[in-house]
Write an enzyme that holds these catalytic residues in place. Structure first.
Site, PDB file in Angstrom:
ATOM      1  N   ASN A 237       3.654  -3.753   2.198  1.00 11.59           N
ATOM      2  CA  ASN A 237       2.210  -3.540   2.083  1.00 11.59           C
ATOM      3  C   ASN A 237       1.738  -2.183   2.595  1.00 11.59           C
ATOM      4  O   ASN A 237       0.668  -1.717   2.220  1.00 11.59           O
ATOM      5  CB  ASN A 237       1.520  -4.677   2.864  1.00 11.59           C
ATOM      6  CG  ASN A 237       0.070  -4.399   3.151  1.00 11.59           C
ATOM      7  OD1 ASN A 237      -0.785  -4.526   2.270  1.00 11.59           O
ATOM      8  ND2 ASN A 237      -0.233  -3.990   4.386  1.00 11.59           N
TER       9      ASN A 237
ATOM     10  N   VAL B  37       0.960   1.722   3.337  1.00 11.11           N
ATOM     11  CA  VAL B  37       0.583   2.707   2.323  1.00 11.11           C
ATOM     12  C   VAL B  37       0.130   4.024   2.921  1.00 11.11           C
ATOM     13  O   VAL B  37      -0.473   4.073   3.988  1.00 11.11           O
ATOM     14  CB  VAL B  37      -0.563   2.151   1.431  1.00 11.11           C
ATOM     15  CG1 VAL B  37      -1.839   1.958   2.234  1.00 11.11           C
ATOM     16  CG2 VAL B  37      -0.842   3.048   0.240  1.00 11.11           C
ATOM     17  N   LEU B  38       0.476   5.077   2.218  1.00 13.41           N
ATOM     18  CA  LEU B  38      -0.101   6.381   2.487  1.00 13.41           C
ATOM     19  C   LEU B  38      -1.154   6.607   1.412  1.00 13.41           C
ATOM     20  O   LEU B  38      -0.829   6.679   0.228  1.00 13.41           O
ATOM     21  CB  LEU B  38       0.980   7.474   2.384  1.00 13.41           C
ATOM     22  CG  LEU B  38       0.442   8.900   2.434  1.00 13.41           C
ATOM     23  CD1 LEU B  38       0.225   9.327   3.876  1.00 13.41           C
ATOM     24  CD2 LEU B  38       1.390   9.873   1.747  1.00 13.41           C
ATOM     25  N   TYR B  39      -2.419   6.630   1.827  1.00 18.39           N
ATOM     26  CA  TYR B  39      -3.482   6.945   0.877  1.00 18.39           C
ATOM     27  C   TYR B  39      -3.546   8.455   0.718  1.00 18.39           C
ATOM     28  O   TYR B  39      -3.501   9.179   1.698  1.00 18.39           O
ATOM     29  CB  TYR B  39      -4.834   6.443   1.390  1.00 18.39           C
ATOM     30  CG  TYR B  39      -5.070   4.968   1.158  1.00 18.39           C
ATOM     31  CD1 TYR B  39      -5.119   4.450  -0.132  1.00 18.39           C
ATOM     32  CD2 TYR B  39      -5.262   4.111   2.222  1.00 18.39           C
ATOM     33  CE1 TYR B  39      -5.351   3.100  -0.348  1.00 18.39           C
ATOM     34  CE2 TYR B  39      -5.501   2.758   2.013  1.00 18.39           C
ATOM     35  CZ  TYR B  39      -5.542   2.266   0.724  1.00 18.39           C
ATOM     36  OH  TYR B  39      -5.785   0.933   0.517  1.00 18.39           O
TER      37      TYR B  39
ATOM     38  N   TYR C 248      -0.783   8.994  -5.452  1.00 12.25           N
ATOM     39  CA  TYR C 248      -0.851   7.565  -5.118  1.00 12.25           C
ATOM     40  C   TYR C 248      -0.566   6.722  -6.354  1.00 12.25           C
ATOM     41  O   TYR C 248       0.256   5.803  -6.329  1.00 12.25           O
ATOM     42  CB  TYR C 248      -2.245   7.267  -4.548  1.00 12.25           C
ATOM     43  CG  TYR C 248      -2.554   5.806  -4.286  1.00 12.25           C
ATOM     44  CD1 TYR C 248      -2.094   5.178  -3.136  1.00 12.25           C
ATOM     45  CD2 TYR C 248      -3.339   5.066  -5.177  1.00 12.25           C
ATOM     46  CE1 TYR C 248      -2.403   3.842  -2.876  1.00 12.25           C
ATOM     47  CE2 TYR C 248      -3.649   3.736  -4.925  1.00 12.25           C
ATOM     48  CZ  TYR C 248      -3.183   3.125  -3.779  1.00 12.25           C
ATOM     49  OH  TYR C 248      -3.497   1.804  -3.538  1.00 12.25           O
TER      50      TYR C 248
ATOM     51  N   ILE D 121     -10.686  -3.203  -2.257  1.00 16.53           N
ATOM     52  CA  ILE D 121     -10.780  -4.193  -1.175  1.00 16.53           C
ATOM     53  C   ILE D 121     -11.502  -3.532   0.004  1.00 16.53           C
ATOM     54  O   ILE D 121     -11.302  -2.340   0.272  1.00 16.53           O
ATOM     55  CB  ILE D 121      -9.369  -4.651  -0.736  1.00 16.53           C
ATOM     56  CG1 ILE D 121      -8.495  -5.014  -1.943  1.00 16.53           C
ATOM     57  CG2 ILE D 121      -9.461  -5.800   0.263  1.00 16.53           C
ATOM     58  CD1 ILE D 121      -8.985  -6.161  -2.782  1.00 16.53           C
ATOM     59  N   ASP D 122     -12.280  -4.338   0.734  1.00 20.04           N
ATOM     60  CA  ASP D 122     -13.152  -3.758   1.769  1.00 20.04           C
ATOM     61  C   ASP D 122     -12.451  -3.419   3.096  1.00 20.04           C
ATOM     62  O   ASP D 122     -12.933  -3.782   4.163  1.00 20.04           O
ATOM     63  CB  ASP D 122     -14.334  -4.690   2.037  1.00 20.04           C
ATOM     64  CG  ASP D 122     -13.911  -5.996   2.700  1.00 20.04           C
ATOM     65  OD1 ASP D 122     -12.690  -6.236   2.824  1.00 20.04           O
ATOM     66  OD2 ASP D 122     -14.793  -6.783   3.090  1.00 20.04           O
TER      67      ASP D 122
ATOM     68  N   THR E 142     -10.113   1.812   5.679  1.00 16.49           N
ATOM     69  CA  THR E 142      -9.502   2.996   5.062  1.00 16.49           C
ATOM     70  C   THR E 142      -9.997   3.200   3.637  1.00 16.49           C
ATOM     71  O   THR E 142     -10.382   4.309   3.261  1.00 16.49           O
ATOM     72  CB  THR E 142      -7.971   2.867   5.025  1.00 16.49           C
ATOM     73  OG1 THR E 142      -7.521   2.271   6.225  1.00 16.49           O
ATOM     74  CG2 THR E 142      -7.314   4.201   4.819  1.00 16.49           C
TER      75      THR E 142
END
Ligand SMILES: NC(=O)c1ccc[n+]([C@@H]2O[C@H](COP(=O)([O-])OP(=O)(O)OC[C@H]3O[C@@H](n4cnc5c(N)ncnc54)[C@H](OP(=O)(O)O)[C@@H]3O)[C@@H](O)[C@H]2O)c1
Ligand SMILES: *[C@@H]1O[C@H](CO)[C@@H](O)[C@H](O)[C@H]1NC(C)=O
Ligand SMILES: *[C@@H]1O[C@H](CO)[C@@H](O)[C@H](O)[C@H]1NC(C)=O
Length: 292
Positions: free
Chosen positions: A119, A121-123, A183, A218-219, A222
């Site tokens: 799950n 992640v690098l945004y 991404y 999704i809230d 980040t």
């Protein structure tokens, strides 16, 4: 007529079987009771919510992310919520040797692995792509390469438990999203890799399910900060999203769609791709591959 018999009927049967199955299986929280689960990116956001749900269901959890203090708090809360056991191992998923060791240690802590939830992640910043090669490389390392390394390390234990892998992806991993090219590329890579090995697992009788989770906005803090002022759209609740990922994974669904719009599933269902996949798998001489 021959075409109809050879291809269309089997395809129809596969679809019917699929819908029959998905309609008749129901999720029960007990499915996770006593299960040994790894959650990456569990210090905040959707990962943290998944850890809390799993704790309430009575699972064993080993969590990871970079921030030690945050993980410590999540682990304490998991124990309060009823986790069978809860541990964390902090580290950076840019570091592949860490990723590998992490899985080995998590397996030791729990005495095996039933579910691997990938799950973290690098945004990448929402901006035009101006040739930031390092950003592409880093996104591929953290969002793709480490997912593969973690899966390879966990596979022997997952085979023993008939376990499951959840691969958390995004709408940006199914349709190209402008302003987040690195991404988007890393999420598309997940689909390519994990959907390919899922086919191999079927042929080689590896009973490890792979659930690709395709999420809309999704809230999480980040995500909200990342899209602020640039992207308009409803952000779905992270608690509910986390639960849907766990449900779909426990039910061994190939893909889990979670988005505010009811059109998403219909439009991205992509029957064209499914038919092409079916024909491709059929045209491979599997016995020759295996004897190589
Ligand atoms: N939120 C959305 O709108 C949305 C939409 C589509 C898909 N998704 C997907 O859902 C998943 C979770 O997203 P989220 O919004 O919950 O993210 P988030 O709140 O930012 O959480 C990301 C997690 O990954 C960890 N992480 C980041 N970089 C890392 C690194 N280099 N090494 C190890 N851990 C690292 C973070 O912890 P540390 O910073 O402590 O390392 C954190 O625990 C991601 O795969 C994302 O692509 C989210
Ligand atoms: C895994 O599945 C096989 C075949 O269905 C079964 O024989 C075996 O007992 C299962 N193992 C576990 C640990 O559930
Ligand atoms: C694969 O494992 C699952 C979970 O243990 C089990 O329900 C299923 O029957 C197994 N399938 C096969 C084909 O062995």
């Amino acid at each position: 007529m021959a075409f109809l018999k050879k291809y269309l009927l089997p395809i129809l049967m596969v679809f019917l079987a699929y819908y029959y199955y998905s309609a008749h299986e129901e999720f029960r929280p007990e499915m996770l009771q006593g299960k040994k689960v790894i959650v990456t990116g569990a210090s905040k956001g959707i990962g943290r919510e998944m850890a809390y749900h799993l704790a309430k269901m009575g699972a064993h959890v080993v969590l990871t992310a970079r921030s030690r203090e945050a993980l410590q708090k999540v682990v304490s809360r998991c124990l309060e919520l009823g986790a069978a056991s809860a541990h964390y191992i902090a580290g950076n998923m840019e570091d592949m040797p860490f990723a590998e060791q992490f899985v080995a240690e998590a397996g030791k802590l729990m005495g095996g692995i039933d579910v691997l939830i990938l799950n973290h992640v690098l945004y990448t910043p929402l901006t035009f792509f101006h040739g930031e090669i390092n950003m592409v490389r880093k996104a591929m390392e953290v969002n793709f390469h480490s997912f593969v390394v973690l899966s390879v390390a966990a596979l022997p234990m997952l085979k023993q438990s008939n376990g499951s892998i959840a691969v958390v992806s995004s709408l940006a991993g199914k349709i190209p999203y402008p302003l987040v090219a690195p991404y988007s590329a890393s999420k598309f890579a997940l689909d390519g890799f994990f959907s390919s090995i899922r086919k191999e697992f079927v042929v080689s009788k590896v009973n490890v399910s792979i659930s690709l989770c395709v999420l809309g906005l999704i809230d999480t803090d980040t995500a909200r900060k990342a899209v602020e002022g640039v992207y308009e759209g409803y952000a779905s609740p992270k608690e509910d999203c986390a639960l849907e990922i766990i449900k779909g994974t426990a039910l061994r669904q190939e893909e889990v769609y979670y988005d505010h719009s009811p059109w998403t599933l219909l439009l991205l269902g992509n029957p064209g791709r499914k038919i092409m996949e079916f024909l491709t798998v059929r045209s491979i001489q599997w016995d020759r591959v295996k004897s190589n």
